[in-house]
Motif scaffolding. Structure first.
Motif, PDB file in Angstrom:
ATOM      1  N   PRO A  32       0.842  -1.215   0.000  1.00 18.50           N
ATOM      2  CA  PRO A  32       0.000   0.000   0.000  1.00 18.50           C
ATOM      3  C   PRO A  32       0.871   1.256   0.000  1.00 18.50           C
ATOM      4  O   PRO A  32       2.006   1.232   0.480  1.00 18.50           O
ATOM      5  N   ASP A  33       0.375   2.340  -0.559  1.00 18.23           N
ATOM      6  CA  ASP A  33       1.069   3.630  -0.492  1.00 18.23           C
ATOM      7  C   ASP A  33       0.030   4.750  -0.459  1.00 18.23           C
ATOM      8  O   ASP A  33      -0.726   4.923  -1.429  1.00 18.23           O
ATOM      9  N   PRO A  34      -0.025   5.490   0.669  1.00 15.31           N
ATOM     10  CA  PRO A  34      -1.088   6.511   0.849  1.00 15.31           C
ATOM     11  C   PRO A  34      -1.034   7.640  -0.178  1.00 15.31           C
ATOM     12  O   PRO A  34      -2.024   8.325  -0.398  1.00 15.31           O
ATOM     13  N   GLN A  35       0.127   7.789  -0.849  1.00 15.26           N
ATOM     14  CA  GLN A  35       0.249   8.874  -1.841  1.00 15.26           C
ATOM     15  C   GLN A  35      -0.442   8.519  -3.152  1.00 15.26           C
ATOM     16  O   GLN A  35      -0.713   9.379  -3.980  1.00 15.26           O
ATOM     17  N   VAL A  36      -0.728   7.247  -3.388  1.00 13.22           N
ATOM     18  CA  VAL A  36      -1.248   6.786  -4.687  1.00 13.22           C
ATOM     19  C   VAL A  36      -2.768   6.956  -4.758  1.00 13.22           C
ATOM     20  O   VAL A  36      -3.545   6.043  -4.471  1.00 13.22           O
ATOM     21  N   LEU A  37      -3.188   8.151  -5.095  1.00 10.06           N
ATOM     22  CA  LEU A  37      -4.620   8.495  -5.112  1.00 10.06           C
ATOM     23  C   LEU A  37      -5.252   8.198  -6.463  1.00 10.06           C
ATOM     24  O   LEU A  37      -6.460   8.259  -6.626  1.00 10.06           O
ATOM     25  N   TRP A  38      -4.441   7.876  -7.458  1.00 10.24           N
ATOM     26  CA  TRP A  38      -4.964   7.644  -8.815  1.00 10.24           C
ATOM     27  C   TRP A  38      -5.307   6.165  -8.994  1.00 10.24           C
ATOM     28  O   TRP A  38      -4.825   5.303  -8.263  1.00 10.24           O
ATOM     29  N   ASN A  39      -6.130   5.904 -10.003  1.00  8.40           N
ATOM     30  CA  ASN A  39      -6.577   4.524 -10.251  1.00  8.40           C
ATOM     31  C   ASN A  39      -6.412   4.196 -11.731  1.00  8.40           C
ATOM     32  O   ASN A  39      -7.373   4.124 -12.482  1.00  8.40           O
ATOM     33  N   THR A  40      -5.169   4.018 -12.171  1.00  4.37           N
ATOM     34  CA  THR A  40      -4.852   3.765 -13.579  1.00  4.37           C
ATOM     35  C   THR A  40      -4.900   2.254 -13.845  1.00  4.37           C
ATOM     36  O   THR A  40      -4.730   1.464 -12.918  1.00  4.37           O
ATOM     37  N   PRO A  41      -5.137   1.854 -15.102  1.00  2.00           N
ATOM     38  CA  PRO A  41      -5.230   0.423 -15.423  1.00  2.00           C
ATOM     39  C   PRO A  41      -3.945  -0.317 -15.042  1.00  2.00           C
ATOM     40  O   PRO A  41      -2.840   0.189 -15.269  1.00  2.00           O
ATOM     41  N   LYS A  42      -4.065  -1.473 -14.429  1.00  2.00           N
ATOM     42  CA  LYS A  42      -2.920  -2.297 -14.016  1.00  2.00           C
ATOM     43  C   LYS A  42      -2.580  -3.269 -15.135  1.00  2.00           C
ATOM     44  O   LYS A  42      -3.012  -4.411 -15.132  1.00  2.00           O
ATOM     45  N   LYS A  43      -1.773  -2.831 -16.087  1.00  2.00           N
ATOM     46  CA  LYS A  43      -1.515  -3.629 -17.300  1.00  2.00           C
ATOM     47  C   LYS A  43      -0.396  -4.665 -17.085  1.00  2.00           C
ATOM     48  O   LYS A  43      -0.383  -5.717 -17.707  1.00  2.00           O
ATOM     49  N   LEU A  44       0.527  -4.372 -16.171  1.00  2.00           N
ATOM     50  CA  LEU A  44       1.677  -5.272 -16.007  1.00  2.00           C
ATOM     51  C   LEU A  44       1.246  -6.583 -15.362  1.00  2.00           C
ATOM     52  O   LEU A  44       0.510  -6.597 -14.380  1.00  2.00           O
ATOM     53  N   LYS A  45       1.774  -7.720 -15.882  1.00  2.00           N
ATOM     54  CA  LYS A  45       1.324  -9.035 -15.396  1.00  2.00           C
ATOM     55  C   LYS A  45       1.740  -9.278 -13.948  1.00  2.00           C
ATOM     56  O   LYS A  45       1.056  -9.983 -13.203  1.00  2.00           O
ATOM     57  N   GLN A  46       2.826  -8.580 -13.504  1.00  2.00           N
ATOM     58  CA  GLN A  46       3.308  -8.810 -12.133  1.00  2.00           C
ATOM     59  C   GLN A  46       2.283  -8.368 -11.083  1.00  2.00           C
ATOM     60  O   GLN A  46       2.370  -8.778  -9.926  1.00  2.00           O
ATOM     61  N   TRP A  47       1.306  -7.527 -11.510  1.00  2.00           N
ATOM     62  CA  TRP A  47       0.262  -7.128 -10.555  1.00  2.00           C
ATOM     63  C   TRP A  47      -0.550  -8.355 -10.125  1.00  2.00           C
ATOM     64  O   TRP A  47      -1.016  -8.446  -8.987  1.00  2.00           O
ATOM     65  N   ASN A  48      -0.682  -9.319 -11.025  1.00  2.00           N
ATOM     66  CA  ASN A  48      -1.597 -10.450 -10.792  1.00  2.00           C
ATOM     67  C   ASN A  48      -1.036 -11.479  -9.826  1.00  2.00           C
ATOM     68  O   ASN A  48      -1.719 -11.976  -8.957  1.00  2.00           O
ATOM     69  N   ASN A  49       0.229 -11.817  -9.926  1.00  2.00           N
ATOM     70  CA  ASN A  49       0.773 -12.826  -8.995  1.00  2.00           C
ATOM     71  C   ASN A  49       2.156 -12.427  -8.472  1.00  2.00           C
ATOM     72  O   ASN A  49       3.158 -13.080  -8.747  1.00  2.00           O
TER      73      ASN A  49
END
Ligand SMILES: C[S@@+](CC[C@H](N)C(=O)[O-])C[C@H]1O[C@@H](n2cnc3c(N)ncnc32)[C@H](O)[C@@H]1O
Length: 288
Positions: A32-49
């Motif tokens: 988590p990071d409290p500074q990350v207020l944006w919600n952009t598409p998570k395209k990178l596969k590393q987000w998934n696993n």
């Protein structure tokens, strides 16, 4: 902004929806990071696993999910330092990579000083700043309230080949330690502090940054040598803007020692889009 762009073993790949996707050596973590207020598409596969994902719980704190992540592993910074990493409470891993921009700054000053330099590192955690200053040739006093953190810092010194450097490892409350140094008449050419927003000393001494930071800067101005080299305050507490750090350092350090004050946000480059993740602010005094 001062950007920590000197890492090979660490990288922020992407950020979105209150989280950051990071590479720590060969392993990928989502934290988590409290500074990350944006919600952009998570395209990178590393987000998934990812190998580790820290989930914050609404009741405070949170827990890690692991996927083929070793209990501990190491990363290097510029072949100068090696850090033992292990995911532990409150999403921590054992190093704040954005601090590298400050390590480089004071290391240059120590290397160019052309005289023996004594450095005090307060709230010193796992020793990133201590090892950078020692590797640059300074003798360092490392102070942290947690015995576990001081032992971890000693391990990092060992695996960095810096264990024989002149480093004093102290478990103590930072405010009490500086008050004692004033009575002892001990002085330092460089002082580093990276306090948490809230913390406790070994005997439960309460540290609340809003209440304690300015009195601590005042105390520290009394243990600087007649010809100090640098003074550094880092804060990742929201609200402690660069201008606040400038004001305190101007008032308590530059009025006494002349020199120059600079302050700015610090950040980490995001490799997938060339933007920068803000990670707090630093205030610096240096003699001229
Ligand atoms: C999050 S860390 C700071 C990060 C660190 N400077 C770094 O970048 O490597 C905060 C540290 O402050 C220590 N701490 C908290 N309250 C303290 C106090 N009153 N006196 C001394 N150390 C304290 C904690 O044990 C922790 O290691």
């Amino acid at each position: 902004m001062w950007i920590a762009d000197g890492w090979d073993d660490y990288e922020v790949l992407d950020t979105s929806d209150g989280e950051k996707l990071e590479r720590w050596g060969d392993y990928f973590l989502v934290r988590p990071d409290p500074q990350v207020l944006w919600n952009t598409p998570k395209k990178l596969k590393q987000w998934n696993n990812p190998n580790g994902h820290y989930h914050r719980s609404s009741k405070g704190g949170g827990q890690w999910d692991f996927n083929h992540l070793p209990k501990t592993w190491d990363i290097k910074y510029k072949d100068m330092m090696t850090f033992h990493l292990q995911p532990f409470s409150f999403k921590h891993t054992g190093v704040f990579p954005e601090q590298a921009v400050n390590w480089d700054w004071f290391s240059n000053k120590i290397q160019q000083a052309g005289r023996p330099i004594k450095v005090l590192n307060l709230f010193a955690y796992t020793g990133g700043a201590t090892l950078a200053a020692a590797a640059a040739g300074a003798s360092v006093t490392h102070v942290d309230a947690s015995k576990g953190m001081v032992n971890w810092a000693k391990e990092n010194a060992q695996i960095s080949g810096l264990r024989d450097k002149p480093i004093r490892w102290l478990v103590d409350d930072c405010v009490k330690f500086v008050e004692r140094e004033i009575r002892r008449g001990n002085q330092y050419d460089g002082i580093i502090m990276d306090p948490p927003s809230y913390g406790r000393g070994p005997k439960g001494e309460i540290w609340k940054i809003e209440e304690k930071i300015y009195p601590l800067v005042q105390l520290c101005s009394k243990i600087l040598t007649k010809n100090p080299l640098f003074f550094l305050i880092n804060s990742y507490t929201t609200g402690l803007q660069p201008a606040v750090l400038t004001y305190m350092i101007e008032t308590e350090i530059r009025t006494k020692f002349g020199g120059k004050v600079t302050a700015d946000e610090i950040g980490l480059p995001v490799s997938s889009n060339g933007l920068v993740l803000p990670c707090g602010a630093s205030g610096r005094w240096e003699n001229e």
